[in-house]
Write an enzyme that holds these catalytic residues in place. Structure first.
Site, PDB file in Angstrom:
ATOM      1  N   ASP A   1      69.671   5.166   1.530  1.00  0.00           N
ATOM      2  CA  ASP A   1      69.584   5.807   0.223  1.00  0.00           C
ATOM      3  C   ASP A   1      70.885   5.463  -0.522  1.00  0.00           C
ATOM      4  OD1 ASP A   1      68.807   7.218  -1.995  1.00  0.00           O
ATOM      5  OD2 ASP A   1      68.146   8.986  -0.904  1.00  0.00           O
TER       6      ASP A   1
HETATM    7  C1  NOJ Z   1      68.322   8.559  -4.552  1.00  0.00           C
HETATM    8  C2  NOJ Z   1      67.052   9.187  -4.092  1.00  0.00           C
HETATM    9  O1  NOJ Z   1      67.306  10.118  -3.071  1.00  0.00           O
HETATM   10  C3  NOJ Z   1      66.031   8.182  -3.599  1.00  0.00           C
HETATM   11  O2  NOJ Z   1      64.834   8.830  -3.300  1.00  0.00           O
HETATM   12  C4  NOJ Z   1      65.834   7.106  -4.606  1.00  0.00           C
HETATM   13  O3  NOJ Z   1      64.837   6.211  -4.174  1.00  0.00           O
HETATM   14  C5  NOJ Z   1      67.161   6.406  -4.825  1.00  0.00           C
HETATM   15  N1  NOJ Z   1      68.125   7.367  -5.341  1.00  0.00           N
HETATM   16  C6  NOJ Z   1      67.044   5.215  -5.772  1.00  0.00           C
HETATM   17  O4  NOJ Z   1      66.830   5.643  -7.055  1.00  0.00           O
END
Ligand code: NOJ
Length: 754
Positions: free
Chosen positions: A295
């Site tokens: 993430d």
């Molecule tokens: C953080 C989020 O937790 C995740 O779900 C997402 O895909 C990413 N950012 C990218 O935007």
């Protein structure tokens, strides 16, 4: 240096564990002795050939993902030209994606195409209901179609990878991201995860309308302590395997190409540095062949967790644990080469990660077709078919929570309706917090107010007042009294209340899940006028609405339904559609009951209502406001004749369960028939109920259908403390009914050992 020492220990431990457990081949195949060499698949052969040409720096480049913005764009293009970037996120639009792709394909030494990822969560431009809503339809076939439309639109815009589905099971309504998941149940979540993966990825991944899916957030992210975003999770191995892992396993079995490692700390080991979950379980036990992306900066955040001494240590821990691609944290780019040269990270870990990433790029057909078709994207308008599908999904997502004296459906010939609430006239809120490019088609969004206006007869007067708004600081006395005066002038008041779209989703945890601001005060004032009130909720999480549940005659849960919200809500309000949605998450009576979910354990002192010394509260019943699986209809379904084809079941066998369901009302409808079991005595205590199957049944007025379930014994097991799935002989109770609290039809059977 302490961190070097720690890294070295981890390296030795991981490498020897991986080899001992035979997981090294899954993580990073080492060349096998030639006489045992299995023929490589055509894709693996291509990957192998390309890998052989790559320098260490080029390999690491494939493991790096950036989100470019204006100020970094040129720098990133320069890095792409040097094969130092493998993927970009948040780049969309065929023209823009092609601009970057051209650099990768035409200017870099190896011509490896970039992979473009984006959060296409519930639609790209045509926005479907938020996942928590969509899932209340309990309709995997329809869900698959919706995900495929999202894939088609995204793919036309150059996006070949979505960071979806989010398959985190959650029993925590304070957590804003509950809106993005499938609710509280692992079995239902697994079915819906499968549908979404199939929908995004299509029949063939290299089809121009397919994109790679990403099951996230691996793992435990849905159980943050106190519901606070990004917070620590702490759970037993049994809970991890029984509740949180199943939808990920289902996604892997459905062929999901990628997974995302989560932000959270899991039992003391952050998920983005967790060898147990990433290497042992995912890549080892489950044999996952795709790649894991972190993430956003979650590898670098191993430092803040206090799990890595510095960025270099974090990079080592991320790759050794099995995170193949680093989203945005720069630590792989900055430190992996040095770590390999210093022999702190063996090269075969890098090779393994790059193999996985290249395989996904080959699977997607990117080497043959790296560019998006600009003519197609430029012409991307919302098609009628896609909008109709969004409407159908929205209609099925609505849950009727209360309907006293059949106040609903309303007559279209009513003389006047007051529509109250700023959410009723909002085009932005229906799109939810992950609205992707939905904003580009704001003119296509139907609001609840416009939906009502277009449904009623031309003689009906539709009055509107925005009322007190939603946020805590909004809502003057004047706005409140205008709303009340408007309601007084109508035969019925439709009050639209709830949350704005940004009150759920990422980084939107709440410590109160009541109706925010002065909304309840306004609803009470309108109710006091004597005008019948229909409450339409718009929200991204379960809310606590005890007063409304007790006093209002009708409540419709409409969530955030996407582009067609208004038409779907109006169709339900006026009876063009008979609601069929059922809750996928429990609604508590108050915050103190959280966590509350249907599949709880019995405890040693269950609350049977005989005495004080039972597991209960002194100030509130144990029961929820609305249980999991609950949802009303404009007709009545009668259940009868529950029958099992046997009273005993062998571990290799299956039980046939039948039940008659009759539509005894006067309108057609769809009932979601649910099958639950309870394992009465086991070596690990089991929930009082567990959903094992469900069927959607369409019934004409007066019609009866016999609904049949095949219950294989394999669904009756559980994970023990050693992480093994076991079937234990013994007695089981079984219920078939309309929701998780329905005890009308019950039977029992024995699982025998042979
Ligand atoms: C953080 C989020 O937790 C995740 O779900 C997402 O895909 C990413 N950012 C990218 O935007």
């Amino acid at each position: 240096m302490r961190y070097r020492f720690m890294t070295a220990i981890i390296f030795v431990a991981v490498a020897s564990m991986a080899q001992a457990q035979g997981t090294a081949p899954a993580a990073s195949p080492k060349p096998a002795p030639s006489k045992n060499k299995k023929a490589l698949s055509p894709v693996d052969a291509k990957v192998q050939a390309l890998l052989a040409k790559m320098t260490l720096e080029e390999k690491i480049g494939q493991m790096i993902q950036y989100s470019p913005w204006k100020s970094t764009e040129d720098k990133i293009k320069g890095e792409i030209a040097k094969d130092e970037v493998g993927s970009l996120l948040n780049v969309y639009g065929a023209k823009r994606a092609n601009e970057f792709q051209k650099v990768a394909v035409e200017q870099s030494r190896l011509h490896i195409p970039l992979l473009f990822g984006l959060d296409v969560i519930h639609g790209y431009k045509t926005i479907f209901p938020i996942p928590l809503a969509e899932d209340c339809a309990w309709n995997p076939a329809l869900l698959e179609k919706c995900a495929h439309v999202a894939a088609q639109e995204a793919s036309a815009a150059g996006v070949k990878w979505t960071f979806a589905p989010m398959v985190d099971v959650s029993r925590e309504p304070r957590w804003g991201r509950i809106s993005e998941g499938s609710g509280e149940d692992p079995a239902l979540g697994s079915v819906l995860a499968t549908a979404r993966v199939k929908g995004f990825q299509g029949e063939h991944l290299d089809d121009p309308n397919s994109i790679a899916a990403c099951a996230k957030h691996f793992v435990g992210y849905g159980a943050p302590i106190a519901g606070r975003e990004y917070n620590t999770t702490d759970m037993s191995e049994v809970t991890l395997r029984e509740i949180h892992l199943p939808p990920f396993k289902a996604a892997v079995e459905a062929g999901v190409e990628t997974l995302m490692s989560a932000f959270n700390d899991l039992n003391g080991v952050p998920a983005s540095g967790n060898t147990h979950t990433l290497r042992d379980i995912l890549k080892g036990e489950w044999g996952f062949k795709g790649f894991v992306v972190s993430d956003w900066a979650s590898v670098q955040q191993l430092v803040s967790h206090g799990y890595a001494a510095d960025d270099k240590d974090a990079a080592a821990k991320g790759i050794l644990a099995g995170v193949d691609m680093d989203m945005q944290s720069h630590v792989y780019g900055d430190h992996l080469a040095e770590l390999v040269k210093e022999k702190k990270v063996p090269l075969f870990f890098i090779d393994g990660a790059v193999r996985r990433i290249l395989k996904v790029k080959y699977d997607l057909g990117l080497f043959d077709n790296p560019y998006a078709d600009e003519s197609k994207e430029d012409g991307l308008t919302l098609t009628k078919d896609n909008l109709d599908l969004a409407l159908q999904e929205a209609e099925q997502s609505i849950v009727l929570l209360k309907n006293e004296k059949n106040l609903l459906p309303l007559s279209k010939d009513v003389k006047s309706i007051a529509v109250i609430g700023s959410l009723a006239d909002s085009k932005m809120d229906p799109l939810g917090s992950w609205h992707c490019r939905g904003e580009d088609a704001l003119d296509k969004v139907s609001t609840i107010l416009s939906g009502i206006k277009s449904s009623v007869s031309k003689d009906c007067q539709v009055l509107y007042a925005p009322g007190v708004g939603v946020t805590v600081d909004s809502g003057t006395d004047k706005a409140l009294s205008q709303a009340v005066d408007t309601a007084k002038r109508a035969q019925v008041a439709v009050v639209v209340a709830g949350e704005t779209q940004d009150m759920s989703g990422e980084a939107a945890a709440r410590t109160s899940i009541d109706l925010p601001g002065r909304q309840e005060e306004m609803i009470k004032a309108i109710q006091a006028t004597g005008v019948p009130v229909v409450l339409v909720l718009m929200n991204g999480r379960p809310l606590t609405i005890p007063w409304e549940a007790e006093h209002l005659p009708a409540i419709v849960e409409s969530w955030f339904l996407g582009t067609r919200q208004g038409n779907a809500v109006a169709a339900v309000l006026f009876g063009d559609v008979n609601p069929s949605g059922k809750l996928v998450v429990t609604f508590p009576r108050n915050l103190g009951q959280i966590p509350i979910y249907y599949a709880q354990m019995n405890t040693g002192r269950p609350a049977v209502g005989k005495e004080k010394w039972e597991s209960k509260y002194i100030d509130c019943p144990n029961t929820p406001q609305f249980p999991f699986g609950f949802g009303l209809s404009y007709t009545q379904y009668d259940y009868s004749n529950l029958a099992l084809d046997s009273k005993t079941l062998k571990p290799s066998g299956a039980l046939k369960v039948t039940v008659d369901v009759k539509n005894s009302g006067s309108v057609a409808g769809t009932e979601i028939v649910q099958l639950y079991i309870r394992d009465l005595v086991a070596s690990i205590t089991q929930p009082v109920r567990k959903l094992v199957d469900f069927k959607r049944v369409e019934l004409a007025p007066g019609e009866t259908k016999t609904v049949e379930f095949d219950l294989p014994a394999s669904k009756l097991g559980f994970y023990n403390e050693q992480g093994k799935y076991v079937l234990e002989p013994g007695s089981f109770n079984l219920w078939v009914g309309r929701d998780s609290s329905d005890s009308t039809l019950q039977d029992s059977f024995q699982l025998v050992s042979k």
